[in-house]
Each structure stands twice: as structure tokens, then as C-alpha cells.
Motif scaffolding. Structure first.
Motif, short mmCIF file in Angstrom:
data_model
loop_
_atom_site.label_atom_id
_atom_site.label_comp_id
_atom_site.label_asym_id
_atom_site.label_seq_id
_atom_site.Cartn_x
_atom_site.Cartn_y
_atom_site.Cartn_z
N ASP A 107 0.84 -1.10 0.19
CA ASP A 107 -0.07 0.14 0.08
C ASP A 107 0.76 1.38 -0.03
O ASP A 107 0.54 2.23 -0.80
CB ASP A 107 -1.11 0.00 1.08
N ALA A 108 1.91 1.16 0.98
CA ALA A 108 2.83 2.36 0.70
C ALA A 108 3.45 2.82 -0.57
O ALA A 108 3.68 3.99 -0.86
CB ALA A 108 3.88 1.92 1.73
N ASP A 109 3.67 1.59 -1.38
CA ASP A 109 4.27 1.87 -2.62
C ASP A 109 3.30 2.51 -3.78
O ASP A 109 3.43 3.53 -4.36
CB ASP A 109 4.74 0.54 -3.40
N LEU A 110 1.95 2.08 -3.50
CA LEU A 110 0.69 2.54 -4.38
C LEU A 110 0.48 4.02 -4.36
O LEU A 110 0.40 4.75 -4.70
CB LEU A 110 -0.25 1.55 -4.09
N VAL A 111 0.57 4.38 -2.50
CA VAL A 111 0.08 5.52 -2.24
C VAL A 111 1.28 6.60 -2.61
O VAL A 111 1.07 7.36 -3.50
CB VAL A 111 0.16 5.52 -0.82
N ASN A 112 2.57 6.14 -2.69
CA ASN A 112 3.59 6.97 -3.06
C ASN A 112 3.52 7.24 -4.60
O ASN A 112 3.68 8.35 -5.11
CB ASN A 112 5.17 6.39 -2.72
N VAL A 138 -6.08 8.45 -1.93
CA VAL A 138 -5.12 9.39 -2.92
C VAL A 138 -5.78 9.36 -4.28
O VAL A 138 -5.77 10.48 -5.08
CB VAL A 138 -3.64 8.69 -2.85
N LEU A 139 -6.30 8.35 -4.73
CA LEU A 139 -7.06 8.30 -5.95
C LEU A 139 -8.01 9.25 -6.11
O LEU A 139 -8.18 9.64 -7.45
CB LEU A 139 -7.48 6.82 -6.31
N VAL A 140 -8.58 9.20 -5.25
CA VAL A 140 -9.88 10.23 -5.09
C VAL A 140 -9.57 11.66 -5.21
O VAL A 140 -10.06 12.62 -5.72
CB VAL A 140 -11.08 10.10 -4.00
#
Length: 361
Positions: A107-112, A138-140
Motif C-alpha cells: 500500500d505504501a508503494d501504491l500511495v507513493n 489518494v486516488l479520489v
């Protein structure tokens, strides 16, 4: 052994010594394919070795080869984390399969990545089978309308209340987001009411603009009906009525479906069985009865219960189970019981007869 494996995989001295790019590309494809084939059998140390080798190789090759490596890595359950993260941050033609499929990314990778890359990367992330609250936030917050549409329609996405309310607000300007949200099974009552309100307001503005004032005035009533139906479905989707119906039918064959049985189901908070037992006792379908017993207004249930001769004790028990445990306030329950106690069986039967006449006409 470690040095032997490194030497066997790639001779970097030879590559650094001036080998042409086709040799680097061939080696990158070979190493990626070899790891994809053996990944489940590799030790943690071997995975780290592959990682260090692939990281150097993908920095030496062109887009087409990096895309090949990404495709090989995307579907693996375990893989070289450094390489996968680097590919995920590459241009989208390379990163897309990694962002969409790789379970190695955290998740941390995806958020970054969603925070620092562009909407093409965010859209690929939005297509993942599972999205956590941290990622959807983050996506929204950062994504364009295409990203938001994808997130809204992703059944594997989970949302914090704040993120979901923001997405509902954003749907004011996009009917596709509204439609996708309306089809979600995880909207709570206040989300549904907010969504219906947003959609209703947009339709109202359009009607007023066209001069259809009377139709616009009737929209709040229609919105209330829509919200009620959607909230009913939200609650009912949580229960397995088919299994409960089969259990009650078995009891009915033995003559064991009585008011005492219904009250026992209620006391045990077995809502599906309560619905099925009540449906059998009043000779109605389970689906129809389930909608009576989920409404924010329990009046139809009270009328049927009184006409069927149920006692106040049983009705009071039923008003406190399943969705009604959450949807009815203590004040509404108390008012409902006063209504039930004051109502005569004859009055209840007349009101039921009136319903029948209305449906026939």
C-alpha cells in the motif's frame, strides 16, 4: 554459492566492457523469464540476487525490453521488490501491468506512486482487484474524472467515510460516477441519501432550466422513494434468506412454525429466519416480507402483524432485530408499539383489504 549464481546469471564485466545493446536486451529477457519460471522455488537470498541483477539490466535496456520484464513480473506472488517498484514508476506502457496486477507492491508503494506520478498511473492502480482505504483516498483526492469513475466502479475498493463522501460530492458533475456509486453494495444509509440528493439536485436544475417547474417540484418525493429502496437493498444484501427459507420450510413440514418459534428467532436475533417464519405464517413471499421488515417506517409490518393475530411481545421483539436494530430509534419503536396496541384486528384487516383494492385498480 552466491557469487556463482551471480556469475551464472550475468557477466556484468562483459556488458560494461562494451557489449552491444542487443546482448543486454537478450540477458534481461533471459533473467526475467528464468525468475518467473523459478520464483516459487527461490530462497529469499536468491530473490535478492535476481533483484540486484534485474535492477542493473533494466537500466541498460530500451522500453520494449522493460515492458517484457514488467509483464513477466506482474503476476508473480513473490518477486524482486526493488525491480518491481522501479518498473512501477517507469513510463505507463511499462508500469501498467505491474500497477494493475502485482501483489508484491505494498500500500505504501501504491500511495507513493499515486501521489507523485500522473493520472495514467493512478488509473492503472484504480484497476487493481483490491484497493485499501489509504489508496482510494489518494486516488479520489488526486485523480481525474477517469480515475474516479474507475474507483467508484471497483467492487474491491474500500473507502473511509470521508473519501466516499468526497467521491459522492465529485459525482455532482459526472453521471457515470453517480451510476457506479449507486450500484455499490457497501454504501451506508447516509451515503445513499447524500448520493440521491446529489443526483436529484442535478435533475432538478435541468428541469427548471427547461421550464418544467411542476416536475422539478415533485423530485424530492421521488428522491425519498429512491433512497428508501436503495437503503433497503443495502441492508437486505447482508442476509442469506434462501438458506433461512429452507430451514423454516423443514420446520413447517413438522408443524413447528408457530408464534413461539417466531419469537425465539427474534430473541436470538436470527433475522433471516424471522423473516422466513413470518412469511410462512402470513402466507406471503419471503422477498415481500423482507422489504416490510427493513423499512425505516414499519407501518406495513404492524398492520400485517395485527391482522395475523401476533402478540405485542412478539412484535416488540421483531422491531429490535436485524436492520431495525440500527434503523429504528427507541422513540420510533415506542411509537410503533403504541400504534400496534391501539389498532384493532378489524382495522388492520380493512387496511389490508384497501391495499388489495388499490393494487387491483
Amino acid at each position: 554459492m552466491t557469487q556463482a549464481l551471480k556469475t551464472e546469471l550475468v557477466n556484468f564485466q562483459e556488458l560494461d566492457g562494451g557489449a552491444d545493446s542487443s546482448r543486454s536486451a537478450e540477458l534481461a529477457r533471459h533473467v526475467a523469464s528464468l525468475f518467473a519460471y523459478t520464483s516459487d522455488r527461490c530462497t529469499a537470498e536468491q530473490v535478492d540476487i535476481y533483484d540486484s541483477v534485474l535492477l542493473r539490466l533494466i537500466s541498460m535496456v530500451e522500453v520494449e525490453v522493460r515492458s517484457f520484464v514488467a509483464e513477466q513480473m506482474a503476476g508473480l506472488r513473490r518477486g524482486p521488490e526493488g525491480t518491481i517498484r522501479k518498473l512501477a514508476e517507469d513510463e505507463i506502457v511499462i508500469a501498467e501491468p505491474i500497477l494493475r496486477c502485482s501483489t508484491v507492491l505494498r500500500d505504501a508503494d501504491l500511495v507513493n506512486i499515486a501521489e507523485k506520478k500522473d493520472d495514467s498511473h493512478r488509473l492503472a492502480i484504480a484497476k487493481r482487484e483490491v484497493l485499501s482505504e489509504a489508496v482510494t483516498e489518494v486516488l479520489v483526492n488526486r485523480g481525474d474524472v477517469h480515475v474516479k469513475r474507475q474507483v467508484a466502479g471497483n467492487s474491491g475498493a474500500t473507502f473511509s467515510d470521508r473519501t466516499l463522501m468526497k467521491l459522492i460530492g465529485d459525482s455532482t458533475a459526472d453521471a457515470t460516477i453517480q451510476m457506479s456509486l449507486s450500484e455499490r453494495a457497501d454504501l451506508a444509509e447516509h451515503h445513499i441519501k447524500q448520493l440521491v440528493g446529489v443526483a436529484c439536485e442535478e435533475v432538478r436544475k435541468a428541469l427548471v432550466k427547461r421550464g418544467e417547474i411542476a416536475d422539478a417540484a415533485r423530485l424530492p418525493e421521488a428522491a425519498d422513494i429512491t433512497a428508501q429502496r436503495m437503503t433497503n437493498e443495502y441492508w437486505l444484501a447482508r442476509y442469506d434468506f434462501e438458506t433461512a427459507r429452507n430451514r423454516v420450510l423443514l420446520l413447517a413440514k413438522r408443524g413447528m412454525v408457530t408464534e413461539a418459534t417466531l419469537r425465539r428467532f427474534a430473541i436470538e436475533d436470527r433475522f433471516p429466519e424471522s423473516v422466513a417464519a413470518f412469511a410462512w405464517m402470513v402466507r406471503c413471499g419471503v422477498e415481500e416480507v423482507s422489504h416490510w421488515m427493513v423499512r425505516a417506517d414499519p407501518e406495513p409490518f404492524l398492520i400485517i402483524a395485527k391482522a395475523s393475530g401476533l402478540s405485542s411481545i412478539t412484535v416488540n421483539s421483531l422491531l429490535s432485530i436485524g436492520p431495525w436494530r440500527h434503523r429504528l430509534t427507541p422513540e420510533i419503536r415506542a411509537t410503533s408499539m403504541r400504534t400496534f396496541d391501539r389498532m384493532s384486528v378489524g382495522e388492520a384487516e380493512r387496511r389490508m383489504a384497501h391495499w388489495g383494492n388499490v393494487m387491483l385498480n
